[in-house]
Design an enzyme around this catalytic site. Sequence first.
Site, mmCIF file in Angstrom:
data_model
loop_
_atom_site.group_PDB
_atom_site.id
_atom_site.type_symbol
_atom_site.label_atom_id
_atom_site.label_comp_id
_atom_site.label_asym_id
_atom_site.label_seq_id
_atom_site.Cartn_x
_atom_site.Cartn_y
_atom_site.Cartn_z
ATOM 1 N N ASP A 321 -47.118 68.624 -40.359
ATOM 2 C CA ASP A 321 -47.859 68.969 -41.487
ATOM 3 C C ASP A 321 -49.127 69.568 -41.599
ATOM 4 O O ASP A 321 -49.978 69.121 -40.977
ATOM 5 C CB ASP A 321 -47.710 67.682 -42.329
ATOM 6 C CG ASP A 321 -48.488 66.510 -41.471
ATOM 7 O OD1 ASP A 321 -48.335 66.328 -40.198
ATOM 8 O OD2 ASP A 321 -49.262 65.563 -42.032
ATOM 9 N N GLU A 514 -56.868 67.154 -30.474
ATOM 10 C CA GLU A 514 -55.423 66.820 -30.920
ATOM 11 C C GLU A 514 -54.833 68.293 -31.085
ATOM 12 O O GLU A 514 -53.609 68.209 -30.646
ATOM 13 C CB GLU A 514 -55.724 66.440 -32.447
ATOM 14 C CG GLU A 514 -56.234 67.452 -33.471
ATOM 15 C CD GLU A 514 -55.958 67.226 -34.912
ATOM 16 O OE1 GLU A 514 -56.682 67.704 -35.820
ATOM 17 O OE2 GLU A 514 -54.915 66.321 -35.164
#
Length: 579
Positions: A321, A514
């Site tokens: 996403d 991340e």
Amino acid sequence: MQGRTWGLRLLLLLGLRLGSQEALPPPCGSQIYCHGELLRQVQMAKLYQDDKQFVDMPLSSAPDQVLRHFRELAQTHNLSIPRQELQMFVQEHFRAVGQELQPWTPEDWRDSPQFLQKILDPRLRAWAGQLHQLWKKLGKKVKPEVLSHPEQFSLIYSRHPFIVPGGRFVEFYYWDSYWVMEGLLLSEMPETVKGMLQNFLDLVQTYGHVPNGARVYYLQRSQPPLLTLMMDRYVAHTNDTTFLRDHIETLASELDFWTKNRSISVSSGGKSYILNHYEVPYGGPRPESYSKDAELAATLLEGNRDTLLAELKASAESGWDFSSRWLVGGPNPSSLSSIRTSKLVPVDLNAFLCQAEGLMSNFYSRLGNDSEAAKYRNLRAERMAALKDVLWDEDKGVWFDYDLENEKKNLEFYPSNFAPLWAGCFSDPDDVDKALKYLEDSRILTYQYGIPTSLQKTGQQWDFPNAWAPLQDLVIRGLAKSPSAKAQEVAFQLAQNWIRTNFDVYSKKSAMYEKYDISNGGQPGGGGEYEVQEGFGWTNGVALMLLDRYGDRLSSGAQTALLAPHCLAAALLLSLLPQ
Ligand SMILES: *[C@@H]1O[C@H](CO)[C@@H](O)[C@H](O)[C@H]1NC(C)=O
Ligand SMILES: *[C@@H]1O[C@H](CO)[C@@H](O)[C@H](O)[C@H]1NC(C)=O
Ligand SMILES: *[C@@H]1O[C@H](CO)[C@@H](O)[C@H](O)[C@H]1NC(C)=O
Ligand SMILES: *[C@@H]1O[C@H](CO)[C@@H](O)[C@H](O)[C@H]1NC(C)=O
């Protein structure tokens, strides 16, 4: 109604198990954390920079009372509550984020796990030691008050402590946890892994599926299905057949969820196949990204809004996403309003399920249940045939997502196109060489800092120029499994690139991220809905896996890779001296 749902959750957590699917509560009924006017008003007033902050705040009293006070406030102001009043209301009725969690040092953490000794480059070995230390920072445990008053928290109670990704992600997530567990096993922490597995199995028992993450507002969707693989890694490490036997049926019911709720029939070449897609049958904005979703929906005609919102959730379920992967084929592929996740049959999802079916077959054989073993062997064989017939492209030599509406493959580059190699879900050994050629043809090997997520620059976080650790793993281990020496050498080179990016950024920032931006020499990533996060669970896990596999060859940088000639000569002389 509210009280009953929460009461039910409590009973379930205390160990009462439901017998049948019909009795499951609807995913997330909370009138505070999932739906309703209070959520809408607070999120649309944008009291916080990140919408996730509000839905992570615990209540300071019972939800019925908070809702009653909110209705009174709304009535006083004829529904348009001034921002300042809203702020005061939240301050009075909610508590600061993070109160329900406490830091936790894993009990099985210990100094100097074996694999560190295999890393020859001293700077990389020291760094790996620091990554091993990070498990202590990322360990969390749920406070007992969440068990006694679950209705006052969006956090779902978990019996066992766990490792979180880090940054804004203070709860655990589904697919992240697989790479975290790989790292934990290298760190010789199987007890921590077992607890995390147990938490996931509890979620399946209670809700019928593994939610995206351990918050009630994530209950409407799942994430890439890697639970069976987690069990496989744990059992391979420990030989804990008892644990496997105790939970095999729960693993089976998780796969049933994907069959019952996420299957799709695909016709191709006059034949019909059953494959899987990401799909969330619920409208409404995602509570943790409420204002962004609502604002995007407002640009559409009212009748089209819930479809858009459901597709955004399906994209969150995919883990990607957002990405051009889910925008392809729409009226405006550069805009999120074109999102059509459920209309694509994703390569990675079907590879993950194919692998899970194979593992289930092995598990049942190990437990002596031949009929179930045969059932999963057949399911796997059917999916392998579908992967070949529907998703494989012989001209390009790789697999592609299939667009159900336009009845064609999406021929763009994504690392997920290699997932069947990684999952071992192909039968023709030549497919590896073809996929390697595809990688070369796509000019992916010219990117020196990591494999990009795509070649399209959309501003979304799962597109160029971001690179993500799990996607490096998909390609690297996919190629490394091959008997071809060339494929193995490319796998090593890709591992070297990624390790150097991680290491260089760590040397400058003392942090793991991340995602990484590979366009400017490697730096923390950007784009998407929120600031880049530090921590970081799966990045650490993948780095440890690569350091373990290639520790005898990896180098921390040009400085050590290219020893000056006189140093080389000195090293050679020293090695020749008698001990
Ligand atoms: C409350 O709002 C409604 C609709 O916006 C309006 O018709 C009504 O007059 C308002 N009442 C008061 C007391 O402001
Ligand atoms: C697990 O059991 C198998 C068969 O008994 C044995 O070959 C293997 O070495 C064991 N592995 C571990 C990690 O104990
Ligand atoms: C899966 O489908 C069942 C049956 O239609 C439904 O009750 C359940 O809520 C669905 N689960 C999710 C997470 O959508
Ligand atoms: C095999 O597993 C199925 C599903 O859990 C179960 O119903 C069946 O009784 C098992 N058979 C044997 C021989 O254990």
